[in-house]
Scaffold this active site. Sequence first.
Site, PDB file in Angstrom:
ATOM      1  N   GLU A 117       0.810  -1.213   0.000  1.00 39.84           N
ATOM      2  CA  GLU A 117       0.000   0.000   0.000  1.00 39.84           C
ATOM      3  C   GLU A 117       0.847   1.269   0.000  1.00 39.84           C
ATOM      4  OE1 GLU A 117      -2.933   2.090   3.231  1.00 39.84           O
ATOM      5  OE2 GLU A 117      -3.196  -0.057   2.860  1.00 39.84           O
ATOM      6  N   ASP A 118       1.974   1.265   0.731  1.00 41.36           N
ATOM      7  CA  ASP A 118       2.713   2.509   0.983  1.00 41.36           C
ATOM      8  C   ASP A 118       4.124   2.544   0.402  1.00 41.36           C
ATOM      9  OD1 ASP A 118       0.559   3.500   2.400  1.00 41.36           O
ATOM     10  OD2 ASP A 118       1.275   2.749   4.322  1.00 41.36           O
TER      11      ASP A 118
END
Length: 701
Positions: A117-118
């Site tokens: 996600e990051d």
Amino acid sequence: MSAEATGPVSPGAPRKRVRSRLDLRRLGRAAMRGSASRGRLPDAIGHVVEAHRAHYPDAEIDALRRAYVLAESSHRGQMRKSGEPYITHPLAVTLILAQLGAETTTLVASLLHDTVEDTEVTLDQVRDGFGDEVCYLVDGVTKVEKIDYGAAAEPETFRKMLVATGNDVRVMSIKLADRLHNMRTLGVMRPEKQARIAKVTRDVLIPLAERLGVQALKTELEDLVFAILHPEEYAKTKALIDENERGRNPLAAIADDVRNVLREADIEAEVLIRPRHFVSVHRVRMKRGELRGADFGRLLVLVNEDADCYGVLGELHTCFTPVVSEFKDFIAVPKFNLYQSLHTAVVGRDGGDVAEVLIRTHQMHKVAEAGVVALGNPYAQPVSESEEPAPDGERADPTRPGWLSRLLDWQQAAPDPDTFWSSLREELSQDREITVYRTDGGTLGLPAGATCVDAAYAQYGEGAHFCIGVRVNDRLTTLSTALRDGDTVQILLAPRETGSGPDAEWLDHARTPAARIAIKSWFAEHPDRREAPESAEPRPGLTVAGARHSAANAVVDLPGASVRLAGCCTPVPPDAVTGFAVRGNVVTVHRVGCPAVGRMAGLGRGPVGVRWVDSASCRVTLTAESFGRPHLLADLTEAIAVEGVAIVSATVEPPTEGRVRHTYTLQLPDAARLPGLMRAMRKVAGVYDVSRAQHRAAATS
């Protein structure tokens, strides 16, 4: 996930249990230094490994080491709003799960849960490095892109996560631990953002933790939400707890007495004082008013075997005065979230304080605290040697509970994110579940308060649109009937080609999202079938009158009186009958067992003798109960005609919930034909009962 702030929540930490908390500055420095050598375990995850091996002494930790190296390197340079290195967040989440007893695969996925996600790490890289299971778990907790979904990103993220949880409950375990650490470190965010996150936690995550049995996470989340959303009540509760801790604890004396009793009974047991968490104390105060010392905690008795639980219960109820109304057996009948314990309450030997007592085995306690996390890897071995793989590679989770199956079914039909989001909160607001039995031997899990409408859609899905009736415990009842735990339910369906679809009033009876969404979807596709406005006049009953014949085939002992057969019980030869004189020199003839006979006697009416004449002809009123369908009236009248019986009159009442009542007054050439006539009418499709009329008669009839 992606926690943006750190620092303690200002009201203080929950006091239910003492957990080791991370020194984020020390951990951050260790994370940035990495390991001293290629093969050495990084210092930053030493505490995770220690907690993990407390549950799994022989655990292989190479995957943990590699997962940490990937997470640390990919998150390097990212900081939380508090200024701490971002790697401290996945480490803290992994420690929470390790302390609960999660197995290695879950911990590896937890370390990597924010990488896709990051960071630049892809799911393919996770799969190549750690296998399909870790990849599935990481994908399950990865948020959808806000740029793609806009305001619907949060509902769609939860939808994606719940679908993934349906195949592997470990997805939700990681999410719950992730949210707990984020709630612990929410203090430096803006108050309005704290409140928004706390409300979602209250409405969605806490009910999910309760349903998955992860009480250790649920109770702390409740306290953290309580502190943010109700700071004044939290402060009052905290002051009460602090004041109680400075005084005498009556539970300590009762605990000593319990230990002595069990020692004398030669029952090996551990007796602990279990303080209530903040929300629990608040609820007790709202329920009981002023609190006493024993209200701030409960006694927990841990034993080795199930039988010992009942042994402890017997000793307590023998040596102390039990509060019978407080006894609950969740061992024989576990809660739907895996929870098992005996609950009781006893009065202390000084006769003053009442102590609530929880009795369970050590294994039950582990499951009560950690829920599905304590079950380890449900895919390590097949449930049975004969089990065949699921089709198309679908993973069948043996821990998947009924409420989750229902949720996964109805979420597919939710037409938009807003409907899904509101329906999810409604579903999770139900805090109890019942089980009803189908006549084919299966069971249905439903939330408490569910009705027959909900049972129909739970069993047949869209096929329930054609429901025309239901039997509960072998008795025909209305679709609005609320079901109870243990009821037996038989759903009656009309053929699709003759079914008329749901009534709009079913929406008033539906309690589950599955039923409500299905009914609303049907009406969206059939807008012309919506119910008429409430102000519309009810449809009148249909009455068909035939030629009238003499009704009096009985002789009464009252000279000059005319005879009338009572319509309330429709007597026919050879029924035992009696008569009563009424106005107009008329004698009404009733069956001896008719309720009207008792009412007449109560009014002081003397009976009149009645006897049947030799003529076999008689008149009778029959009521046919049936499910509504086209051509039903024609089929019934044909069945009556085939039996050679004349119809004097017929009344058809307006349909109610798909059911119709037909009342026929018939002239039989021979009373002996009545049983055969009733059998013939019952054989007509859709007719479920035919009976002699038994409606209430006026006292002066």
